[in-house]
Design a protein around this motif. Structure first.
Motif, PDB file in Angstrom:
ATOM      1  N   UNK A   1       0.870  -1.174   0.000  1.00 56.50           N
ATOM      2  CA  UNK A   1       0.000   0.000   0.000  1.00 56.50           C
ATOM      3  C   UNK A   1       0.907   1.225   0.000  1.00 56.50           C
ATOM      4  N   UNK A   2       0.563   2.222  -0.802  1.00 59.33           N
ATOM      5  CA  UNK A   2       1.472   3.344  -1.052  1.00 59.33           C
ATOM      6  C   UNK A   2       1.670   4.270   0.142  1.00 59.33           C
ATOM      7  N   UNK A   3       0.696   4.309   1.064  1.00 56.32           N
ATOM      8  CA  UNK A   3       0.717   5.306   2.138  1.00 56.32           C
ATOM      9  C   UNK A   3       0.775   6.712   1.548  1.00 56.32           C
ATOM     10  N   UNK A   4      -0.033   6.915   0.533  1.00 55.69           N
ATOM     11  CA  UNK A   4      -0.097   8.198  -0.142  1.00 55.69           C
ATOM     12  C   UNK A   4      -0.945   8.067  -1.391  1.00 55.69           C
ATOM     13  N   UNK A   5      -0.956   9.112  -2.170  1.00 53.20           N
ATOM     14  CA  UNK A   5      -1.740   9.120  -3.398  1.00 53.20           C
ATOM     15  C   UNK A   5      -1.026   8.374  -4.515  1.00 53.20           C
ATOM     16  N   UNK A   6      -1.790   8.065  -5.552  1.00 50.99           N
ATOM     17  CA  UNK A   6      -1.205   7.457  -6.743  1.00 50.99           C
ATOM     18  C   UNK A   6      -0.127   8.363  -7.324  1.00 50.99           C
ATOM     19  N   UNK A   7      -0.423   9.645  -7.434  1.00 56.47           N
ATOM     20  CA  UNK A   7       0.528  10.590  -8.025  1.00 56.47           C
ATOM     21  C   UNK A   7       1.826  10.659  -7.225  1.00 56.47           C
ATOM     22  N   UNK A   8       1.709  10.624  -5.899  1.00 61.51           N
ATOM     23  CA  UNK A   8       2.920  10.698  -5.074  1.00 61.51           C
ATOM     24  C   UNK A   8       3.760   9.435  -5.227  1.00 61.51           C
ATOM     25  N   UNK A   9       3.102   8.283  -5.402  1.00 57.43           N
ATOM     26  CA  UNK A   9       3.847   7.038  -5.601  1.00 57.43           C
ATOM     27  C   UNK A   9       4.612   7.066  -6.917  1.00 57.43           C
ATOM     28  N   UNK A  10       3.953   7.514  -7.971  1.00 57.12           N
ATOM     29  CA  UNK A  10       4.629   7.625  -9.264  1.00 57.12           C
ATOM     30  C   UNK A  10       5.829   8.562  -9.143  1.00 57.12           C
ATOM     31  N   UNK A  11       5.640   9.676  -8.460  1.00 55.86           N
ATOM     32  CA  UNK A  11       6.708  10.662  -8.322  1.00 55.86           C
ATOM     33  C   UNK A  11       7.933  10.095  -7.616  1.00 55.86           C
ATOM     34  N   UNK A  12       7.724   9.382  -6.501  1.00 62.96           N
ATOM     35  CA  UNK A  12       8.883   8.874  -5.767  1.00 62.96           C
ATOM     36  C   UNK A  12       9.545   7.722  -6.510  1.00 62.96           C
ATOM     37  N   UNK A  13       8.765   6.926  -7.259  1.00 66.74           N
ATOM     38  CA  UNK A  13       9.368   5.838  -8.025  1.00 66.74           C
ATOM     39  C   UNK A  13      10.206   6.372  -9.191  1.00 66.74           C
ATOM     40  N   UNK A  14       9.930   7.598  -9.603  1.00 65.35           N
ATOM     41  CA  UNK A  14      10.724   8.233 -10.650  1.00 65.35           C
ATOM     42  C   UNK A  14      11.901   9.021 -10.083  1.00 65.35           C
ATOM     43  N   UNK A  15      11.992   9.079  -8.770  1.00 67.35           N
ATOM     44  CA  UNK A  15      13.064   9.811  -8.093  1.00 67.35           C
ATOM     45  C   UNK A  15      14.262   8.895  -7.875  1.00 67.35           C
ATOM     46  N   UNK A  16      15.401   9.181  -8.514  1.00 66.25           N
ATOM     47  CA  UNK A  16      16.569   8.298  -8.361  1.00 66.25           C
ATOM     48  C   UNK A  16      17.108   8.259  -6.935  1.00 66.25           C
ATOM     49  N   UNK A  17      16.754   9.233  -6.121  1.00 61.87           N
ATOM     50  CA  UNK A  17      17.223   9.237  -4.751  1.00 61.87           C
ATOM     51  C   UNK A  17      16.362   8.425  -3.803  1.00 61.87           C
ATOM     52  N   UNK A  18      15.227   7.940  -4.290  1.00 60.15           N
ATOM     53  CA  UNK A  18      14.307   7.200  -3.411  1.00 60.15           C
ATOM     54  C   UNK A  18      14.828   5.804  -3.088  1.00 60.15           C
ATOM     55  N   UNK A  19      15.422   5.153  -4.071  1.00 56.77           N
ATOM     56  CA  UNK A  19      16.024   3.839  -3.835  1.00 56.77           C
ATOM     57  C   UNK A  19      15.065   2.682  -3.820  1.00 56.77           C
ATOM     58  N   UNK A  20      13.803   2.884  -4.232  1.00 53.84           N
ATOM     59  CA  UNK A  20      12.829   1.798  -4.214  1.00 53.84           C
ATOM     60  C   UNK A  20      11.716   2.081  -5.212  1.00 53.84           C
ATOM     61  N   UNK A  21      11.103   1.009  -5.697  1.00 53.44           N
ATOM     62  CA  UNK A  21       9.953   1.111  -6.596  1.00 53.44           C
ATOM     63  C   UNK A  21       9.358  -0.279  -6.764  1.00 53.44           C
ATOM     64  N   UNK A  22       8.077  -0.331  -7.088  1.00 54.29           N
ATOM     65  CA  UNK A  22       7.396  -1.593  -7.364  1.00 54.29           C
ATOM     66  C   UNK A  22       7.150  -1.712  -8.866  1.00 54.29           C
ATOM     67  N   UNK A  23       6.840  -2.923  -9.296  1.00 54.89           N
ATOM     68  CA  UNK A  23       6.557  -3.139 -10.716  1.00 54.89           C
ATOM     69  C   UNK A  23       5.277  -2.435 -11.142  1.00 54.89           C
ATOM     70  N   UNK A  24       4.250  -2.465 -10.282  1.00 57.49           N
ATOM     71  CA  UNK A  24       2.940  -1.933 -10.633  1.00 57.49           C
ATOM     72  C   UNK A  24       2.390  -1.050  -9.523  1.00 57.49           C
ATOM     73  N   UNK A  25       1.490  -0.125  -9.918  1.00 55.09           N
ATOM     74  CA  UNK A  25       0.661   0.614  -8.974  1.00 55.09           C
ATOM     75  C   UNK A  25      -0.779   0.482  -9.438  1.00 55.09           C
ATOM     76  N   UNK A  26      -1.669   0.110  -8.520  1.00 60.21           N
ATOM     77  CA  UNK A  26      -3.100   0.026  -8.819  1.00 60.21           C
ATOM     78  C   UNK A  26      -3.789   1.200  -8.150  1.00 60.21           C
ATOM     79  N   UNK A  27      -4.485   1.997  -8.952  1.00 60.64           N
ATOM     80  CA  UNK A  27      -5.179   3.176  -8.453  1.00 60.64           C
ATOM     81  C   UNK A  27      -6.536   2.781  -7.874  1.00 60.64           C
TER      82      UNK A  27
END
Length: 221
Positions: free
Chosen positions: A90-116
């Protein structure tokens, strides 16, 4: 959602044992290790690149939005790492915020999929690649990670549309890799060894979710 975990997920290096392939008995074991490591990392050799189609998705109907390449590593799954698990987040945030952090090279983490919440599915990492989502290197290598928009303490975030879309997605993944549809192979982030995450939380209806996954015609038994 995954946290920064570069130390846990950093690329494996080929050690001395994987390089010392000799004529002694000990070297036979080293040769096996070397072959295994080289098979996993074959695409690192100069001039070798697994064919990729830009923007391709593994789930029909998903929208492709690329995660930062700092949040995953290239692989050739299931040939180099077998896939036998789906991990629910679970993202613990909005869909948009999850996409944003997964595109952030400094975040260090991402999942294969996000379900809105409305059932829309975005794919950010190909299934053949290793996403940094579980906080456990071995589990990252063997799993596909699915994030769900919302908060663990808000059951209203887990909508009918989200459950249905996620169930179809998980059923497709299970069918592709012959993953049994059971709670040993479809787990929550909280169940990953060594994690400090609690998602998907007590309000995620596992009984309902597994029932929906099993209803999908492509789901494995």
């Amino acid at each position: 959602m995954g946290e920064k975990q570069a130390s846990a997920d950093g690329d494996r290096r080929i050690g001395r044992r994987a390089l010392l392939i000799g004529g002694t008995v000990a070297a036979v074991g080293s040769a096996v290790l070397a072959r295994d490591e080289l098979a996993r990392l074959w695409w690192r050799a100069p001039g070798v690149e697994k064919p990729r189609v830009e923007g391709a998705v593994d789930f029909r109907g998903a929208q492709w939005v690329a995660a930062s390449d700092a949040n995953w590593r290239r692989a050739d799954r299931p040939d180099d790492y077998g896939i036998d698990m789906v991990i629910i987040h679970v993202t613990q945030g909005s869909f948009a915020s999850a996409v944003k952090v997964f595109q952030d090279p400094g975040h260090g983490a991402a999942a294969h999929y996000i379900v809105r919440k409305d059932g829309h599915i975005t794919q950010m990492i190909r299934e053949l690649d290793v996403a940094y989502h579980a906080g456990n290197r071995a589990y990252n290598e063997r799993s596909v990670g699915i994030e769900h928009e919302g908060f663990v303490d808000r059951p209203e975030d887990f909508t009918d549309e989200m459950y249905a879309a996620s169930a179809r997605l998980t059923a497709g993944i299970c069918a592709r890799y012959a993953i049994p549809v059971d709670r040993e192979h479809i787990i929550g982030h909280v169940e990953v060894p060594g994690t400090d995450h609690t998602d998907p939380g007590e309000h995620w209806d596992w009984e309902r979710y597994m029932r929906l996954v099993r209803k999908v015609p492509s789901a494995s038994a």
